[in-house]
Design a protein around this motif. Structure first.
Motif, PDB file in Angstrom:
ATOM      1  N   THR A   1       0.860  -1.183   0.000  1.00 60.55           N
ATOM      2  CA  THR A   1       0.000   0.000   0.000  1.00 60.55           C
ATOM      3  C   THR A   1       0.896   1.232   0.000  1.00 60.55           C
ATOM      4  O   THR A   1       1.791   1.363   0.850  1.00 60.55           O
ATOM      5  N   VAL A   2       0.681   2.123  -0.968  1.00 58.23           N
ATOM      6  CA  VAL A   2       1.471   3.351  -1.048  1.00 58.23           C
ATOM      7  C   VAL A   2       0.544   4.555  -1.149  1.00 58.23           C
ATOM      8  O   VAL A   2      -0.631   4.435  -1.491  1.00 58.23           O
ATOM      9  N   ASP A   3       1.100   5.706  -0.839  1.00 55.95           N
ATOM     10  CA  ASP A   3       0.366   6.963  -0.952  1.00 55.95           C
ATOM     11  C   ASP A   3       1.363   8.059  -1.309  1.00 55.95           C
ATOM     12  O   ASP A   3       2.582   7.825  -1.333  1.00 55.95           O
ATOM     13  N   LEU A   4       0.846   9.235  -1.566  1.00 55.40           N
ATOM     14  CA  LEU A   4       1.689  10.408  -1.807  1.00 55.40           C
ATOM     15  C   LEU A   4       1.411  11.437  -0.724  1.00 55.40           C
ATOM     16  O   LEU A   4       0.289  11.536  -0.219  1.00 55.40           O
ATOM     17  N   CYS A   5       2.427  12.192  -0.369  1.00 52.68           N
ATOM     18  CA  CYS A   5       2.239  13.323   0.537  1.00 52.68           C
ATOM     19  C   CYS A   5       2.941  14.532  -0.061  1.00 52.68           C
ATOM     20  O   CYS A   5       3.866  14.383  -0.868  1.00 52.68           O
ATOM     21  N   ASP A   6       2.487  15.723   0.306  1.00 52.68           N
ATOM     22  CA  ASP A   6       3.164  16.921  -0.194  1.00 52.68           C
ATOM     23  C   ASP A   6       4.430  17.153   0.619  1.00 52.68           C
ATOM     24  O   ASP A   6       4.736  16.398   1.560  1.00 52.68           O
ATOM     25  N   VAL A   7       5.149  18.210   0.323  1.00 55.86           N
ATOM     26  CA  VAL A   7       6.444  18.437   0.973  1.00 55.86           C
ATOM     27  C   VAL A   7       6.293  18.755   2.460  1.00 55.86           C
ATOM     28  O   VAL A   7       7.266  18.681   3.218  1.00 55.86           O
TER      29      VAL A   7
ATOM     30  N   GLY B   1       4.223  17.014   4.331  1.00 51.43           N
ATOM     31  CA  GLY B   1       3.863  15.750   4.969  1.00 51.43           C
ATOM     32  C   GLY B   1       2.378  15.463   4.989  1.00 51.43           C
ATOM     33  O   GLY B   1       1.944  14.491   5.606  1.00 51.43           O
ATOM     34  N   SER B   2       1.572  16.289   4.313  1.00 51.08           N
ATOM     35  CA  SER B   2       0.130  16.064   4.282  1.00 51.08           C
ATOM     36  C   SER B   2      -0.214  14.948   3.299  1.00 51.08           C
ATOM     37  O   SER B   2       0.026  15.068   2.096  1.00 51.08           O
ATOM     38  N   LEU B   3      -0.776  13.858   3.823  1.00 57.25           N
ATOM     39  CA  LEU B   3      -1.110  12.712   2.984  1.00 57.25           C
ATOM     40  C   LEU B   3      -2.260  13.037   2.043  1.00 57.25           C
ATOM     41  O   LEU B   3      -3.196  13.750   2.402  1.00 57.25           O
ATOM     42  N   LYS B   4      -2.218  12.460   0.843  1.00 53.44           N
ATOM     43  CA  LYS B   4      -3.294  12.652  -0.136  1.00 53.44           C
ATOM     44  C   LYS B   4      -4.346  11.543  -0.042  1.00 53.44           C
ATOM     45  O   LYS B   4      -5.416  11.647  -0.631  1.00 53.44           O
TER      46      LYS B   4
ATOM     47  N   TYR C   1       5.736  15.788  -4.792  1.00 50.17           N
ATOM     48  CA  TYR C   1       5.156  14.883  -3.798  1.00 50.17           C
ATOM     49  C   TYR C   1       6.168  13.802  -3.446  1.00 50.17           C
ATOM     50  O   TYR C   1       6.992  13.407  -4.283  1.00 50.17           O
ATOM     51  N   TYR C   2       6.094  13.321  -2.209  1.00 50.31           N
ATOM     52  CA  TYR C   2       6.927  12.214  -1.767  1.00 50.31           C
ATOM     53  C   TYR C   2       6.111  10.924  -1.812  1.00 50.31           C
ATOM     54  O   TYR C   2       4.902  10.928  -1.586  1.00 50.31           O
ATOM     55  N   ILE C   3       6.788   9.816  -2.083  1.00 47.82           N
ATOM     56  CA  ILE C   3       6.150   8.502  -2.023  1.00 47.82           C
ATOM     57  C   ILE C   3       6.224   7.991  -0.589  1.00 47.82           C
ATOM     58  O   ILE C   3       7.272   8.082   0.062  1.00 47.82           O
TER      59      ILE C   3
ATOM     60  N   THR D   1       5.097  14.242  11.399  1.00 46.42           N
ATOM     61  CA  THR D   1       3.818  14.607  10.783  1.00 46.42           C
ATOM     62  C   THR D   1       3.117  13.381  10.214  1.00 46.42           C
ATOM     63  O   THR D   1       1.906  13.192  10.404  1.00 46.42           O
ATOM     64  N   LEU D   2       3.869  12.527   9.553  1.00 46.41           N
ATOM     65  CA  LEU D   2       3.295  11.318   8.967  1.00 46.41           C
ATOM     66  C   LEU D   2       2.818  10.346  10.049  1.00 46.41           C
ATOM     67  O   LEU D   2       1.755   9.735   9.913  1.00 46.41           O
ATOM     68  N   GLN D   3       3.593  10.232  11.123  1.00 40.10           N
ATOM     69  CA  GLN D   3       3.195   9.303  12.177  1.00 40.10           C
ATOM     70  C   GLN D   3       1.961   9.804  12.921  1.00 40.10           C
ATOM     71  O   GLN D   3       1.123   9.009  13.366  1.00 40.10           O
TER      72      GLN D   3
END
Length: 207
Positions: A62-68, A70-73, A95-97, A130-132
């Motif tokens: 499972t993958v997602d993208l987040c902006d710089v 750290g806000s997940l899409k 965006y980061y993977i 932020t991601l956690q």
């Protein structure tokens, strides 16, 4: 647009034959300052599959993208994965993977949110925090929904127990309330029979 189309776009852009429209392009960053372009006119599902192919990740990941920041899409949770990603991602943005690690030991934990990991060689501590934080929030929502689901099952089970039919003395299937109501006329009938029997006895004595 499929993953093949995304790959063709990148190959054509590299060879100088074709440059995708800037209004539909985003930049995906990963590793040590590596990046590639993705056309957001593509379906959300195809973009996620393409990202996994580019990074050599297993298809079942499972993958997602987040902006710089750290806000997940939350692309992996969209209800219509074959819709275009244009409403979820902004053109010309980076965006980061992120890998979304799910599941844990124990029953009911298969879908739990354990960790959201940016696919960067040296992610900042702020990005990790932020991601956690978002991962913890997603798990909180999952548990709340699971609890609501269990409550609904319990209510349905109780409802079925209350309305379970019983067999009346006459052999008919009826609810508990109906069988109690049927017993009342039977008691009246018994009194009536007893009264008639008593009257007959009195007449016999008078003779």
């Amino acid at each position: 647009m499929s993953c093949t189309d995304l790959e063709d776009d990148e190959e054509q852009e590299t060879s100088g034959e074709y440059v995708p429209s800037p209004s539909t392009i985003i930049y995906i960053k990963h590793g040590e300052n590596e990046e590639f372009m993705v056309n957001i006119n593509s379906a959300v599902l195809h973009i996620l599959d393409y990202v996994k192919i580019k990074l050599g990740l297993p298809k079942e990941d499972t993958v997602d993208l987040c902006d710089v920041n750290g806000s997940l899409k939350l692309l992996f949770l969209v209800k219509l994965p074959f819709d275009s990603a244009t409403k979820l991602l902004l053109p010309q943005e980076s965006y980061y993977i992120c890998r979304v690690l799910r599941g844990d030991a124990g029953p009911g934990q298969e879908k739990s949110f354990r960790l959201i990991q940016p696919m960067l060689t040296t992610p900042s501590q702020q990005l990790l925090d932020t991601l956690q934080g978002q991962c913890a929030y997603l798990e909180k929502i999952r548990l709340r929904m699971l609890k609501q689901k269990d409550s609904k099952k319990l209510l349905m089970s109780d409802s079925m127990t209350v309305s379970t039919p019983t067999v009346s003395p006459h052999g008919r299937r009826t609810s508990g309330r109906a069988s109690a109501e049927e017993e009342k006329p039977q008691k009246k009938d018994a009194k009536s029979v007893k009264s008639k029997t008593s009257d007959l006895g009195k007449r016999e004595r008078h003779r």
